[in-house]
Design a protein around this motif. Sequence first.
Motif, PDB file in Angstrom:
ATOM      1  N   UNK A  23     163.749 167.905 -29.445  1.00  0.00           N
ATOM      2  CA  UNK A  23     163.885 166.539 -28.965  1.00  0.00           C
ATOM      3  C   UNK A  23     162.727 166.192 -28.050  1.00  0.00           C
ATOM      4  N   UNK A  24     162.332 164.953 -28.048  1.00  0.00           N
ATOM      5  CA  UNK A  24     161.209 164.519 -27.216  1.00  0.00           C
ATOM      6  C   UNK A  24     161.622 163.309 -26.419  1.00  0.00           C
ATOM      7  N   UNK A  25     162.372 163.558 -25.418  1.00  0.00           N
ATOM      8  CA  UNK A  25     162.972 162.428 -24.732  1.00  0.00           C
ATOM      9  C   UNK A  25     162.034 161.712 -23.780  1.00  0.00           C
ATOM     10  N   UNK A  26     160.929 162.328 -23.475  1.00  0.00           N
ATOM     11  CA  UNK A  26     160.011 161.603 -22.604  1.00  0.00           C
ATOM     12  C   UNK A  26     159.191 160.619 -23.403  1.00  0.00           C
ATOM     13  N   UNK A  27     158.817 161.014 -24.570  1.00  0.00           N
ATOM     14  CA  UNK A  27     157.782 160.264 -25.251  1.00  0.00           C
ATOM     15  C   UNK A  27     158.130 159.887 -26.665  1.00  0.00           C
ATOM     16  N   UNK A  43     154.647 156.776 -31.682  1.00  0.00           N
ATOM     17  CA  UNK A  43     154.054 157.552 -32.769  1.00  0.00           C
ATOM     18  C   UNK A  43     153.290 158.730 -32.166  1.00  0.00           C
ATOM     19  N   UNK A  44     152.718 159.552 -33.015  1.00  0.00           N
ATOM     20  CA  UNK A  44     152.098 160.790 -32.549  1.00  0.00           C
ATOM     21  C   UNK A  44     150.976 160.537 -31.551  1.00  0.00           C
ATOM     22  N   UNK A  45     150.179 159.516 -31.822  1.00  0.00           N
ATOM     23  CA  UNK A  45     149.064 159.237 -30.915  1.00  0.00           C
ATOM     24  C   UNK A  45     149.554 158.727 -29.567  1.00  0.00           C
ATOM     25  N   UNK A  46     150.530 157.853 -29.620  1.00  0.00           N
ATOM     26  CA  UNK A  46     151.086 157.341 -28.362  1.00  0.00           C
ATOM     27  C   UNK A  46     151.735 158.449 -27.564  1.00  0.00           C
ATOM     28  N   UNK A  47     152.428 159.324 -28.258  1.00  0.00           N
ATOM     29  CA  UNK A  47     153.070 160.431 -27.571  1.00  0.00           C
ATOM     30  C   UNK A  47     152.046 161.315 -26.873  1.00  0.00           C
ATOM     31  N   UNK A  48     150.983 161.638 -27.576  1.00  0.00           N
ATOM     32  CA  UNK A  48     149.944 162.485 -26.975  1.00  0.00           C
ATOM     33  C   UNK A  48     149.328 161.787 -25.773  1.00  0.00           C
TER      34      UNK A  48
ATOM     35  N   UNK B 168     142.641 149.852 -26.617  1.00  0.00           N
ATOM     36  CA  UNK B 168     141.667 150.843 -26.144  1.00  0.00           C
ATOM     37  C   UNK B 168     141.592 152.007 -27.141  1.00  0.00           C
ATOM     38  N   UNK B 169     140.598 152.816 -26.953  1.00  0.00           N
ATOM     39  CA  UNK B 169     140.428 153.985 -27.804  1.00  0.00           C
ATOM     40  C   UNK B 169     141.412 155.068 -27.372  1.00  0.00           C
ATOM     41  N   UNK B 170     142.535 155.118 -28.046  1.00  0.00           N
ATOM     42  CA  UNK B 170     143.639 155.981 -27.623  1.00  0.00           C
ATOM     43  C   UNK B 170     143.248 157.452 -27.603  1.00  0.00           C
ATOM     44  N   UNK B 171     142.576 157.871 -28.634  1.00  0.00           N
ATOM     45  CA  UNK B 171     142.220 159.298 -28.689  1.00  0.00           C
ATOM     46  C   UNK B 171     141.253 159.676 -27.580  1.00  0.00           C
ATOM     47  N   UNK B 172     140.270 158.836 -27.356  1.00  0.00           N
ATOM     48  CA  UNK B 172     139.299 159.138 -26.299  1.00  0.00           C
ATOM     49  C   UNK B 172     139.980 159.140 -24.940  1.00  0.00           C
TER      50      UNK B 172
END
Lengths: 189, 189
Positions: A23-27, A43-48, B168-172
């Motif tokens: 589970x990923x309750x923070x993100x 999504x994965x990018x937002x989570x990271x 913004x550039x999310x990955x960067x």
Amino acid sequence: VPLSLLAQTQNLPAPALAPSNRYYFLVGIALETGPAEVIPPLDAEEEALWRAMARMVIALPRILETELRDATGLMPSEYAVLMHLSEQPHAAMRMSELAQMGTLSGSGMTRVVERLTRAGLVERIKCDEDARGQVAVLTDRGLARLAAAYPDHLLGVRRHVLDHLAGLDIKALTEAFGKIACEEPLPFS
Amino acid sequence: VPLSLLAQTQNLPAPALAPSNRYYFLVGIALETGPAEVIPPLDAEEEALWRAMARMVIALPRILETELRDATGLMPSEYAVLMHLSEQPHAAMRMSELAQMGTLSGSGMTRVVERLTRAGLVERIKCDEDARGQVAVLTDRGLARLAAAYPDHLLGVRRHVLDHLAGLDIKALTEAFGKIACEEPLPFS
DNA sequence: GAAGATTGAGATCTCAATCTTG
DNA sequence: CAAGATTGAGATCTCAATCTTC
């Protein structure tokens, strides 16, 4: 709450999650939650991004505080007061103005200025125009202390922050940070 | 320290700065400092960026904490423990692992887990492999509490953070935040 | 009565010391 | 003796109540 209860890790009371159900309750959203979601999960990018940012927001103040304290013996809140005073025309500010700079509550500011006064870096004087008010004034020693602390702090900000943000869109970033911080008034105020 | 002492604001002790001499010890260099500078001062864009970021780093945790507390009664450190546990295969972690997630010192973690245990959201059990160790395990109630708190938190993260970073550039940005936070180990640990 | 500022009480967190086990 | 974890002591900060002045 439809949750599979499974594997005992040691040999004891109900552990709550199966090994494969993460589970990923923070993100993010729980991978196998049943009910429809109203808020779109990350999504994965937002989570990271959020994981990195959450960690940064916790770590950065600690790093800078530790360095500042080791190098100068000042707390961040104390440095901030000295700095704000130094930027005022007469190096003077009302207690309430100081508090409204956003870093501290009113009572917190009273105590910080009290510490600084005991250390001789600031003087407290009654306000001429309003006998209820107090004015904090930077002393020569306070300014000297700030000037001595500044290079260390500048170095820290460069090394720990700005160097890592090189290459990004600085103006857009500035605007974004401004929106995050300023949109709503701070909790107290 | 070559500083012009000037205008008395009220009618009292030595104020330190002339009205026109504005110093920026947090982010810029004093405008009229004499001695050569070793560390390059911040330019206008960098200064604006750091001012915004410093404010954001202070304000964001407060905003999220206030919302989380009002909506769920949990502190951020408590939410973090529940979340980290929920992401482990058996919803279990050693105290030291929990502390190394970076948000708290060892003793701080002891106290948070103690609170959560009293609330019935976590159980503490002895570690099988190492009798010195303690293992914290998420209870069903703990997971339910986390699941109930999650939507509020997700909404807050979206509204207060991610929405403002769109474009913004999310990955960067993720990489930059990672470098800021991870470059050096956190103060304690 | 409201605003500016301070004081008292309570919470959280870290550091150093302690206890237990490898 | 080193590592995992807890406990005691001390610091900082916020909230609520208080005091003074507009």
